[in-house]
Scaffold this motif. Structure first.
Motif, short mmCIF file in Angstrom:
data_model
loop_
_atom_site.label_atom_id
_atom_site.label_comp_id
_atom_site.label_asym_id
_atom_site.label_seq_id
_atom_site.Cartn_x
_atom_site.Cartn_y
_atom_site.Cartn_z
N ALA A 23 38.64 36.14 40.93
CA ALA A 23 37.98 37.45 40.80
C ALA A 23 38.99 38.53 40.44
O ALA A 23 38.71 39.41 39.61
CB ALA A 23 37.27 37.79 42.10
N TRP A 24 40.18 38.45 41.03
CA TRP A 24 41.22 39.44 40.76
C TRP A 24 41.66 39.41 39.29
O TRP A 24 41.75 40.44 38.63
CB TRP A 24 42.41 39.17 41.68
CG TRP A 24 43.59 40.06 41.44
CD1 TRP A 24 43.71 41.38 41.77
CD2 TRP A 24 44.82 39.69 40.82
NE1 TRP A 24 44.95 41.85 41.41
CE2 TRP A 24 45.65 40.83 40.81
CE3 TRP A 24 45.30 38.51 40.28
CZ2 TRP A 24 46.93 40.81 40.28
CZ3 TRP A 24 46.59 38.49 39.74
CH2 TRP A 24 47.37 39.65 39.76
N VAL A 25 41.91 38.20 38.77
CA VAL A 25 42.34 38.07 37.37
C VAL A 25 41.26 38.60 36.43
O VAL A 25 41.54 39.35 35.50
CB VAL A 25 42.70 36.60 37.04
CG1 VAL A 25 42.85 36.40 35.54
CG2 VAL A 25 43.97 36.19 37.76
N SER A 71 49.36 52.76 33.59
CA SER A 71 48.07 53.33 33.97
C SER A 71 47.78 53.16 35.46
O SER A 71 48.19 52.18 36.08
CB SER A 71 46.94 52.69 33.16
OG SER A 71 46.73 51.35 33.58
N PRO A 72 47.05 54.12 36.05
CA PRO A 72 46.67 54.00 37.46
C PRO A 72 45.76 52.80 37.70
O PRO A 72 45.82 52.18 38.77
CB PRO A 72 45.95 55.32 37.77
CG PRO A 72 45.93 56.12 36.53
CD PRO A 72 46.64 55.38 35.45
N GLU A 73 44.93 52.45 36.71
CA GLU A 73 44.04 51.29 36.87
C GLU A 73 44.85 50.01 37.06
O GLU A 73 44.54 49.21 37.94
CB GLU A 73 43.12 51.12 35.64
CG GLU A 73 42.18 52.26 35.39
CD GLU A 73 42.77 53.32 34.47
OE1 GLU A 73 42.03 54.24 34.10
OE2 GLU A 73 43.97 53.26 34.13
N ARG A 74 45.88 49.84 36.25
CA ARG A 74 46.69 48.63 36.37
C ARG A 74 47.48 48.62 37.68
O ARG A 74 47.58 47.58 38.34
CB ARG A 74 47.66 48.51 35.19
CG ARG A 74 48.47 47.22 35.24
CD ARG A 74 49.30 47.03 33.97
NE ARG A 74 50.06 45.81 34.04
CZ ARG A 74 51.30 45.71 34.52
NH1 ARG A 74 51.93 46.78 35.00
NH2 ARG A 74 51.94 44.54 34.53
N SER A 75 48.01 49.77 38.08
CA SER A 75 48.74 49.85 39.36
C SER A 75 47.84 49.46 40.52
O SER A 75 48.23 48.69 41.40
CB SER A 75 49.27 51.27 39.58
OG SER A 75 50.23 51.57 38.60
N SER A 79 48.20 46.04 42.89
CA SER A 79 48.31 46.15 44.35
C SER A 79 47.28 45.26 45.05
O SER A 79 47.53 44.76 46.13
CB SER A 79 48.16 47.61 44.79
OG SER A 79 46.82 48.04 44.64
N MET A 80 46.14 45.04 44.42
CA MET A 80 45.11 44.17 45.01
C MET A 80 45.55 42.71 45.02
O MET A 80 45.07 41.93 45.84
CB MET A 80 43.79 44.28 44.23
CG MET A 80 43.13 45.64 44.28
SD MET A 80 42.61 46.09 45.96
CE MET A 80 43.86 47.27 46.41
N GLY A 81 46.49 42.33 44.16
CA GLY A 81 46.94 40.94 44.10
C GLY A 81 48.14 40.63 44.95
O GLY A 81 48.57 39.48 45.03
N GLU A 82 48.70 41.65 45.61
CA GLU A 82 49.92 41.44 46.39
C GLU A 82 49.77 40.42 47.51
O GLU A 82 50.73 39.77 47.88
CB GLU A 82 50.42 42.78 46.94
CG GLU A 82 51.00 43.66 45.87
CD GLU A 82 51.40 45.03 46.39
OE1 GLU A 82 51.24 45.29 47.61
OE2 GLU A 82 51.85 45.86 45.57
N GLY A 83 48.58 40.24 48.03
CA GLY A 83 48.41 39.32 49.14
C GLY A 83 48.40 37.86 48.75
O GLY A 83 48.65 37.00 49.59
N PHE A 84 48.12 37.54 47.49
CA PHE A 84 48.03 36.14 47.13
C PHE A 84 48.85 35.73 45.90
O PHE A 84 48.95 34.56 45.60
CB PHE A 84 46.57 35.69 46.94
CG PHE A 84 45.74 36.61 46.12
CD1 PHE A 84 45.72 36.54 44.75
CD2 PHE A 84 44.94 37.57 46.73
CE1 PHE A 84 44.95 37.38 44.00
CE2 PHE A 84 44.16 38.42 45.99
CZ PHE A 84 44.17 38.32 44.61
N VAL A 85 49.44 36.68 45.19
CA VAL A 85 50.33 36.32 44.09
C VAL A 85 51.73 36.17 44.70
O VAL A 85 52.31 37.13 45.18
CB VAL A 85 50.34 37.39 42.97
CG1 VAL A 85 51.38 37.05 41.92
CG2 VAL A 85 48.96 37.50 42.34
#
Length: 192
Positions: A23-25, A71-75, A79-85
């Protein structure tokens, strides 16, 4: 403005969080899709149970890519992927030299490690020789095969060239050039 640029990313993802990572990707792809200069992307996992994921995305220029990366969207998305990447490695390529990359091997560095530099591309003259070594025999065989086709010789030259390039470009891109570059790897790899 610079020429289009492609980014290749290899990520190691926590295998216990595959659904979240998927979902994150896809969210990242959807966000980038709305950004000016975005030309497309794709992502695959190395296997059904693999924790290694590969992603490519392309922008019209270095400037539009950098605008997306700042971009703020990419940042927010990163940050949402930090827990599993667990780790990440990326490369940037413009033009044809991406065909001459060494394959990725070994372990993936941690996210906070120094970015890895891609090995330098071979000199342009070696790239040209490599392409010619693939193109000449394929074009020659295609020409011989098309000669007996009724009406082929009567077609306007531009139409014969159009058909030839439409047929041979995918063959060159997906089969012939990868084979030739693998065969010539030692010659193509710059000596240090």
């Amino acid at each position: 403005m610079s020429e289009p640029i492609t980014v290749s990313i290899r990520r190691e993802v926590d295998p216990a969080r595959i659904s979240e990572a998927t979902a994150w990707v896809q969210t990242g792809v959807n966000l980038a899709n709305k950004h000016p200069g975005f030309l497309g992307s794709g992502w695959v996992r190395a296997g059904e149970d693999s924790q290694v994921w590969h992603m490519l995305y392309r922008f019209t220029s270095e400037e539009t890519l950098e605008a997306w990366e700042r971009s703020p969207e990419r940042s927010w998305w990163l940050s949402m992927g930090e827990g599993f990447v667990r780790s990440e490695r990326s490369k940037r390529r413009t033009g044809i030299e991406g065909w001459f990359d060494e394959p990725a091997t070994g372990s993936i560095p941690a996210v906070d490690a120094e970015p890895m530099e891609a090995p330098p591309a071979p000199p342009r003259w070696k790239q040209a020789v490599t392409i010619w070594l693939g193109f000449f025999p394929v074009n020659l065989v295609f020409s011989y095969l098309m000669t007996p086709v009724p009406g082929w010789g009567e077609l306007p030259l531009w139409l014969r060239v159009l058909v030839t390039t439409l047929v041979l470009t995918p063959i060159m891109t997906y089969w012939v050039l990868p084979f030739v570059t693998r065969s010539l790897r030692r010659w193509l790899t710059p000596r240090t």
